[in-house]
Design a protein around this motif. Structure first.
Motif, PDB file in Angstrom:
ATOM      1  N   LEU A  87     -31.639   9.938  -4.536  1.00  0.00           N
ATOM      2  CA  LEU A  87     -30.375  10.599  -4.875  1.00  0.00           C
ATOM      3  C   LEU A  87     -30.591  11.884  -5.665  1.00  0.00           C
ATOM      4  CD1 LEU A  87     -28.246   7.452  -5.732  1.00  0.00           C
ATOM      5  CD2 LEU A  87     -27.890   8.999  -3.785  1.00  0.00           C
ATOM      6  N   SER A  88     -31.697  11.955  -6.394  1.00  0.00           N
ATOM      7  CA  SER A  88     -31.976  13.171  -7.163  1.00  0.00           C
ATOM      8  C   SER A  88     -32.275  14.362  -6.261  1.00  0.00           C
ATOM      9  CB  SER A  88     -33.153  12.936  -8.122  1.00  0.00           C
ATOM     10  OG  SER A  88     -34.372  12.863  -7.402  1.00  0.00           O
ATOM     11  N   LYS A  89     -32.507  14.104  -4.978  1.00  0.00           N
ATOM     12  CA  LYS A  89     -32.906  15.161  -4.047  1.00  0.00           C
ATOM     13  C   LYS A  89     -31.829  15.537  -3.028  1.00  0.00           C
ATOM     14  CE  LYS A  89     -37.788  13.972  -4.343  1.00  0.00           C
ATOM     15  NZ  LYS A  89     -37.903  12.798  -5.188  1.00  0.00           N
ATOM     16  N   ILE A  90     -30.653  14.927  -3.099  1.00  0.00           N
ATOM     17  CA  ILE A  90     -29.654  15.186  -2.053  1.00  0.00           C
ATOM     18  C   ILE A  90     -28.577  16.179  -2.461  1.00  0.00           C
ATOM     19  CG2 ILE A  90     -29.977  12.943  -0.969  1.00  0.00           C
ATOM     20  CD1 ILE A  90     -27.151  12.230  -2.192  1.00  0.00           C
ATOM     21  N   GLY A  91     -28.662  16.711  -3.652  1.00  0.00           N
ATOM     22  CA  GLY A  91     -27.626  17.633  -4.104  1.00  0.00           C
ATOM     23  C   GLY A  91     -26.524  16.886  -4.838  1.00  0.00           C
ATOM     24  N   ASP A  92     -25.358  17.479  -4.861  1.00  0.00           N
ATOM     25  CA  ASP A  92     -24.247  16.890  -5.600  1.00  0.00           C
ATOM     26  C   ASP A  92     -23.779  15.583  -4.973  1.00  0.00           C
ATOM     27  OD1 ASP A  92     -24.240  19.009  -7.379  1.00  0.00           O
ATOM     28  OD2 ASP A  92     -22.747  20.130  -6.242  1.00  0.00           O
ATOM     29  N   TYR A  93     -23.557  14.622  -5.824  1.00  0.00           N
ATOM     30  CA  TYR A  93     -22.972  13.348  -5.422  1.00  0.00           C
ATOM     31  C   TYR A  93     -22.290  12.757  -6.646  1.00  0.00           C
ATOM     32  CZ  TYR A  93     -26.772  10.818  -7.743  1.00  0.00           C
ATOM     33  OH  TYR A  93     -27.635  10.316  -8.672  1.00  0.00           O
ATOM     34  N   LYS A  94     -21.545  11.702  -6.432  1.00  0.00           N
ATOM     35  CA  LYS A  94     -20.778  11.069  -7.504  1.00  0.00           C
ATOM     36  C   LYS A  94     -21.402   9.715  -7.824  1.00  0.00           C
ATOM     37  CE  LYS A  94     -16.792  13.609  -6.042  1.00  0.00           C
ATOM     38  NZ  LYS A  94     -15.398  13.668  -5.755  1.00  0.00           N
ATOM     39  N   PRO A  95     -22.213   9.650  -8.899  1.00  0.00           N
ATOM     40  CA  PRO A  95     -22.921   8.409  -9.231  1.00  0.00           C
ATOM     41  C   PRO A  95     -22.012   7.184  -9.328  1.00  0.00           C
ATOM     42  CG  PRO A  95     -23.734  10.195 -10.589  1.00  0.00           C
ATOM     43  CD  PRO A  95     -22.527  10.719  -9.851  1.00  0.00           C
ATOM     44  N   SER A  96     -20.824   7.355  -9.841  1.00  0.00           N
ATOM     45  CA  SER A  96     -19.925   6.207 -10.002  1.00  0.00           C
ATOM     46  C   SER A  96     -19.518   5.604  -8.659  1.00  0.00           C
ATOM     47  CB  SER A  96     -18.685   6.603 -10.793  1.00  0.00           C
ATOM     48  OG  SER A  96     -17.956   7.593 -10.099  1.00  0.00           O
ATOM     49  N   ARG A  97     -19.564   6.401  -7.603  1.00  0.00           N
ATOM     50  CA  ARG A  97     -19.163   5.888  -6.285  1.00  0.00           C
ATOM     51  C   ARG A  97     -20.207   4.941  -5.696  1.00  0.00           C
ATOM     52  NH1 ARG A  97     -14.635   8.381  -4.016  1.00  0.00           N
ATOM     53  NH2 ARG A  97     -15.373   8.053  -1.888  1.00  0.00           N
ATOM     54  N   LEU A  98     -21.466   5.079  -6.108  1.00  0.00           N
ATOM     55  CA  LEU A  98     -22.494   4.165  -5.635  1.00  0.00           C
ATOM     56  C   LEU A  98     -22.179   2.738  -6.081  1.00  0.00           C
ATOM     57  CD1 LEU A  98     -25.187   3.825  -4.149  1.00  0.00           C
ATOM     58  CD2 LEU A  98     -26.318   4.163  -6.341  1.00  0.00           C
ATOM     59  N   SER A  99     -21.747   2.591  -7.321  1.00  0.00           N
ATOM     60  CA  SER A  99     -21.435   1.252  -7.817  1.00  0.00           C
ATOM     61  C   SER A  99     -20.168   0.680  -7.184  1.00  0.00           C
ATOM     62  CB  SER A  99     -21.328   1.248  -9.341  1.00  0.00           C
ATOM     63  OG  SER A  99     -20.303   2.112  -9.768  1.00  0.00           O
ATOM     64  N   LEU A 100     -19.360   1.536  -6.558  1.00  0.00           N
ATOM     65  CA  LEU A 100     -18.151   1.065  -5.880  1.00  0.00           C
ATOM     66  C   LEU A 100     -18.432   0.477  -4.495  1.00  0.00           C
ATOM     67  CD1 LEU A 100     -15.651   3.964  -6.680  1.00  0.00           C
ATOM     68  CD2 LEU A 100     -15.731   1.678  -7.707  1.00  0.00           C
ATOM     69  N   VAL A 101     -19.557   0.832  -3.904  1.00  0.00           N
ATOM     70  CA  VAL A 101     -19.850   0.383  -2.536  1.00  0.00           C
ATOM     71  C   VAL A 101     -19.789  -1.142  -2.420  1.00  0.00           C
ATOM     72  CG1 VAL A 101     -21.620   0.258  -0.731  1.00  0.00           C
ATOM     73  CG2 VAL A 101     -21.111   2.451  -1.839  1.00  0.00           C
ATOM     74  N   PRO A 102     -20.532  -1.895  -3.240  1.00  0.00           N
ATOM     75  CA  PRO A 102     -20.459  -3.358  -3.081  1.00  0.00           C
ATOM     76  C   PRO A 102     -19.052  -3.908  -3.332  1.00  0.00           C
ATOM     77  CG  PRO A 102     -22.338  -2.751  -4.427  1.00  0.00           C
ATOM     78  CD  PRO A 102     -21.510  -1.512  -4.241  1.00  0.00           C
ATOM     79  N   LYS A 103     -18.371  -3.363  -4.311  1.00  0.00           N
ATOM     80  CA  LYS A 103     -17.016  -3.838  -4.618  1.00  0.00           C
ATOM     81  C   LYS A 103     -16.068  -3.595  -3.453  1.00  0.00           C
ATOM     82  CE  LYS A 103     -17.522  -3.044  -9.569  1.00  0.00           C
ATOM     83  NZ  LYS A 103     -18.723  -2.313  -9.794  1.00  0.00           N
ATOM     84  N   LYS A 104     -16.104  -2.383  -2.888  1.00  0.00           N
ATOM     85  CA  LYS A 104     -15.213  -2.046  -1.784  1.00  0.00           C
ATOM     86  C   LYS A 104     -15.582  -2.794  -0.500  1.00  0.00           C
ATOM     87  CE  LYS A 104     -13.275   2.324  -3.209  1.00  0.00           C
ATOM     88  NZ  LYS A 104     -11.872   2.116  -2.874  1.00  0.00           N
ATOM     89  N   CYS A 105     -16.831  -3.245  -0.427  1.00  0.00           N
ATOM     90  CA  CYS A 105     -17.287  -3.987   0.746  1.00  0.00           C
ATOM     91  C   CYS A 105     -17.199  -5.502   0.534  1.00  0.00           C
ATOM     92  CB  CYS A 105     -18.719  -3.583   1.081  1.00  0.00           C
ATOM     93  SG  CYS A 105     -18.897  -1.864   1.619  1.00  0.00           S
ATOM     94  N   GLY A 106     -16.711  -5.919  -0.632  1.00  0.00           N
ATOM     95  CA  GLY A 106     -16.541  -7.346  -0.903  1.00  0.00           C
ATOM     96  C   GLY A 106     -17.838  -8.096  -1.156  1.00  0.00           C
TER      97      GLY A 106
END
Length: 117
Positions: free
Chosen positions: A76-95
């Protein structure tokens, strides 16, 4: 699209010692989540959720959790701008019961190893 390819390439060449699953597996499973993590889509895709589910089924030990975090942190440090908080949302949004911290350059992956499901 070029960033997605770069993201995949980075993940395939990043390797964490004693990791199970390996960085290439993590890359394959979480690459579809890139658009959600970057904030270009409102919800994770079904492919993203399927990959996150596969990952959650393969991350068992504290070492697995730490290695997954280290792999994601580096990639993730190499892909440019991203929203770190959204990574932690993936499992929650996927149940899913997998805990992913909002990984950024300052994340202490040893603490992730202690997180429960």
């Amino acid at each position: 699209m070029a960033r997605l390819i770069a993201f995949l390439a980075i993940l395939f060449f990043v390797s964490a010692a004693h990791s199970a699953p390996s960085c290439p597996v993590i890359a394959q499973e979480l690459a579809p989540c890139l658009t959600f993590v970057k904030g270009t889509t409102e919800e994770p895709s079904q492919a993203c959720c399927n990959g996150a589910k596969d990952l959650s089924n393969n991350v068992h030990s504290n070492q697995d959790k730490k290695d997954t975090c280290l792999c994601l942190k580096d990639a993730l440090s190499k892909i440019g701008d991203y929203k770190p908080s959204r990574l932690s949302l993936v499992p929650k949004k996927c149940g899913l019961k997998l805990d992913l911290p909002p990984i950024d350059k300052n994340t202490d992956c040893s603490k992730f190893a202690l997180m429960g499901y």
